[in-house]
Design a protein around this motif. Structure first.
Motif, PDB file in Angstrom:
ATOM      1  N   LEU A 169     -34.752  44.146  52.726  1.00 15.21           N
ATOM      2  CA  LEU A 169     -35.121  42.982  53.529  1.00 15.21           C
ATOM      3  C   LEU A 169     -35.469  41.834  52.581  1.00 15.21           C
ATOM      4  CD1 LEU A 169     -35.747  41.867  56.380  1.00 15.21           C
ATOM      5  CD2 LEU A 169     -38.069  42.723  56.094  1.00 15.21           C
ATOM      6  N   THR A 170     -34.807  40.698  52.778  1.00 20.20           N
ATOM      7  CA  THR A 170     -34.991  39.533  51.901  1.00 20.20           C
ATOM      8  C   THR A 170     -35.198  38.287  52.742  1.00 20.20           C
ATOM      9  OG1 THR A 170     -33.586  40.520  50.220  1.00 20.20           O
ATOM     10  CG2 THR A 170     -33.922  38.156  50.072  1.00 20.20           C
ATOM     11  N   PHE A 171     -36.134  37.457  52.322  1.00 18.39           N
ATOM     12  CA  PHE A 171     -36.343  36.142  52.935  1.00 18.39           C
ATOM     13  C   PHE A 171     -35.519  35.137  52.135  1.00 18.39           C
ATOM     14  CE2 PHE A 171     -38.701  32.105  53.111  1.00 18.39           C
ATOM     15  CZ  PHE A 171     -38.699  31.908  54.486  1.00 18.39           C
ATOM     16  N   ALA A 172     -34.646  34.389  52.825  1.00 13.62           N
ATOM     17  CA  ALA A 172     -33.777  33.413  52.155  1.00 13.62           C
ATOM     18  C   ALA A 172     -34.133  32.011  52.638  1.00 13.62           C
ATOM     19  CB  ALA A 172     -32.314  33.713  52.460  1.00 13.62           C
ATOM     20  N   PHE A 173     -34.164  31.068  51.707  1.00 15.89           N
ATOM     21  CA  PHE A 173     -34.471  29.671  52.015  1.00 15.89           C
ATOM     22  C   PHE A 173     -33.431  28.799  51.322  1.00 15.89           C
ATOM     23  CE2 PHE A 173     -36.447  25.730  50.425  1.00 15.89           C
ATOM     24  CZ  PHE A 173     -36.684  25.104  51.639  1.00 15.89           C
ATOM     25  N   ARG A 174     -32.930  27.811  52.036  1.00 15.25           N
ATOM     26  CA  ARG A 174     -31.968  26.873  51.465  1.00 15.25           C
ATOM     27  C   ARG A 174     -32.369  25.462  51.884  1.00 15.25           C
ATOM     28  NH1 ARG A 174     -25.856  27.403  50.704  1.00 15.25           N
ATOM     29  NH2 ARG A 174     -25.273  25.280  50.278  1.00 15.25           N
ATOM     30  N   ALA A 175     -32.351  24.528  50.937  1.00 18.76           N
ATOM     31  CA  ALA A 175     -32.666  23.128  51.231  1.00 18.76           C
ATOM     32  C   ALA A 175     -31.589  22.234  50.629  1.00 18.76           C
ATOM     33  CB  ALA A 175     -34.022  22.752  50.662  1.00 18.76           C
ATOM     34  N   GLN A 176     -31.231  21.196  51.373  1.00 18.56           N
ATOM     35  CA  GLN A 176     -30.264  20.211  50.904  1.00 18.56           C
ATOM     36  C   GLN A 176     -30.776  18.819  51.256  1.00 18.56           C
ATOM     37  OE1 GLN A 176     -26.932  22.113  53.152  1.00 18.56           O
ATOM     38  NE2 GLN A 176     -25.780  21.580  51.311  1.00 18.56           N
ATOM     39  N   ILE A 177     -30.654  17.902  50.320  1.00 18.89           N
ATOM     40  CA  ILE A 177     -31.039  16.510  50.519  1.00 18.89           C
ATOM     41  C   ILE A 177     -29.901  15.645  49.995  1.00 18.89           C
ATOM     42  CG2 ILE A 177     -32.661  14.681  49.903  1.00 18.89           C
ATOM     43  CD1 ILE A 177     -34.747  16.872  49.435  1.00 18.89           C
ATOM     44  N   GLY A 178     -29.568  14.605  50.732  1.00 18.80           N
ATOM     45  CA  GLY A 178     -28.527  13.695  50.264  1.00 18.80           C
ATOM     46  C   GLY A 178     -28.715  12.308  50.838  1.00 18.80           C
ATOM     47  N   SER A 179     -28.244  11.308  50.120  1.00 15.93           N
ATOM     48  CA  SER A 179     -28.345   9.929  50.589  1.00 15.93           C
ATOM     49  C   SER A 179     -27.263   9.080  49.925  1.00 15.93           C
ATOM     50  CB  SER A 179     -29.724   9.363  50.249  1.00 15.93           C
ATOM     51  OG  SER A 179     -29.834   8.039  50.729  1.00 15.93           O
ATOM     52  N   ILE A 180     -26.744   8.142  50.689  1.00 15.70           N
ATOM     53  CA  ILE A 180     -25.810   7.138  50.177  1.00 15.70           C
ATOM     54  C   ILE A 180     -26.512   5.795  50.361  1.00 15.70           C
ATOM     55  CG2 ILE A 180     -23.538   6.084  50.389  1.00 15.70           C
ATOM     56  CD1 ILE A 180     -22.639   8.704  51.787  1.00 15.70           C
ATOM     57  N   ALA A 181     -26.928   5.186  49.273  1.00 11.86           N
ATOM     58  CA  ALA A 181     -27.706   3.948  49.341  1.00 11.86           C
ATOM     59  C   ALA A 181     -26.875   2.766  48.862  1.00 11.86           C
ATOM     60  CB  ALA A 181     -28.955   4.073  48.481  1.00 11.86           C
ATOM     61  N   GLY A 182     -27.289   1.587  49.253  1.00  9.95           N
ATOM     62  CA  GLY A 182     -26.702   0.368  48.724  1.00  9.95           C
ATOM     63  C   GLY A 182     -25.499  -0.161  49.462  1.00  9.95           C
ATOM     64  N   THR A 183     -25.180   0.406  50.609  1.00 10.27           N
ATOM     65  CA  THR A 183     -24.035  -0.074  51.378  1.00 10.27           C
ATOM     66  C   THR A 183     -24.266   0.204  52.856  1.00 10.27           C
ATOM     67  OG1 THR A 183     -21.624  -0.041  51.517  1.00 10.27           O
ATOM     68  CG2 THR A 183     -22.708   2.070  51.170  1.00 10.27           C
ATOM     69  N   SER A 184     -23.499  -0.440  53.699  1.00  6.15           N
ATOM     70  CA  SER A 184     -23.644  -0.225  55.138  1.00  6.15           C
ATOM     71  C   SER A 184     -22.850   1.010  55.561  1.00  6.15           C
ATOM     72  CB  SER A 184     -23.137  -1.439  55.907  1.00  6.15           C
ATOM     73  OG  SER A 184     -21.732  -1.541  55.792  1.00  6.15           O
ATOM     74  N   LEU A 185     -23.199   1.569  56.709  1.00  4.60           N
ATOM     75  CA  LEU A 185     -22.507   2.740  57.225  1.00  4.60           C
ATOM     76  C   LEU A 185     -21.029   2.447  57.460  1.00  4.60           C
ATOM     77  CD1 LEU A 185     -22.772   5.667  58.196  1.00  4.60           C
ATOM     78  CD2 LEU A 185     -23.253   4.767  60.475  1.00  4.60           C
ATOM     79  N   ARG A 186     -20.712   1.268  57.922  1.00  2.00           N
ATOM     80  CA  ARG A 186     -19.311   0.903  58.197  1.00  2.00           C
ATOM     81  C   ARG A 186     -18.426   0.947  56.962  1.00  2.00           C
ATOM     82  NH1 ARG A 186     -19.910  -4.235  62.255  1.00  2.00           N
ATOM     83  NH2 ARG A 186     -20.821  -3.053  63.964  1.00  2.00           N
ATOM     84  N   SER A 187     -19.004   0.698  55.789  1.00  4.53           N
ATOM     85  CA  SER A 187     -18.193   0.668  54.571  1.00  4.53           C
ATOM     86  C   SER A 187     -18.020   2.060  53.944  1.00  4.53           C
ATOM     87  CB  SER A 187     -18.790  -0.296  53.552  1.00  4.53           C
ATOM     88  OG  SER A 187     -20.055   0.156  53.140  1.00  4.53           O
ATOM     89  N   ILE A 188     -18.648   3.077  54.519  1.00  3.22           N
ATOM     90  CA  ILE A 188     -18.524   4.448  54.018  1.00  3.22           C
ATOM     91  C   ILE A 188     -17.428   5.149  54.807  1.00  3.22           C
ATOM     92  CG2 ILE A 188     -19.708   6.646  53.650  1.00  3.22           C
ATOM     93  CD1 ILE A 188     -22.356   5.023  53.746  1.00  3.22           C
ATOM     94  N   PRO A 189     -16.396   5.684  54.147  1.00  6.31           N
ATOM     95  CA  PRO A 189     -15.347   6.409  54.879  1.00  6.31           C
ATOM     96  C   PRO A 189     -15.947   7.559  55.676  1.00  6.31           C
ATOM     97  CG  PRO A 189     -14.737   6.126  52.580  1.00  6.31           C
ATOM     98  CD  PRO A 189     -16.153   5.679  52.711  1.00  6.31           C
ATOM     99  N   PHE A 190     -15.399   7.838  56.852  1.00  6.05           N
ATOM    100  CA  PHE A 190     -15.938   8.869  57.738  1.00  6.05           C
ATOM    101  C   PHE A 190     -16.049  10.221  57.036  1.00  6.05           C
ATOM    102  CE2 PHE A 190     -15.640  12.099  61.069  1.00  6.05           C
ATOM    103  CZ  PHE A 190     -16.707  11.709  61.864  1.00  6.05           C
TER     104      PHE A 190
END
Length: 79
Positions: free
Chosen positions: A13-34
């Motif tokens: 029996l094992t307890f597993a934890f995973r964390a992910q953090i990400g950010s795209i800064a310096g531009t608007s959402l519209r200029s980021i490809p989908f």
């Protein structure tokens, strides 16, 4: 970041934890490809949701993606 904590000496029996953090800064959402936007919902991010559907939605209910994301998963794993 992944972390595993054995709860039994045999590691049955094992307890597993995973964390992910990400950010795209310096531009608007519209200029980021989908395909570069953050869309949650997969084995890598949020299990239990349809593929890439955890996201802000447009007026038609379709995911738009976002500029940042923070995911955390906790699991008990059995061998």
């Amino acid at each position: 970041m992944n972390h595993y904590l054995p709860l039994t000496p045999s590691r049955f029996l094992t307890f597993a934890f995973r964390a992910q953090i990400g950010s795209i800064a310096g531009t608007s959402l519209r200029s980021i490809p989908f395909n570069k936007r953050f869309l949650g919902g997969s084995d890598e991010t949020l299990r239990g949701y349809s593929y890439k559907t955890v996201s802000p939605l447009d007026k038609d209910g379709d995911p738009t993606g976002g500029r940042s994301a923070l995911y955390g998963n906790f699991e008990l794993r059995f061998r």
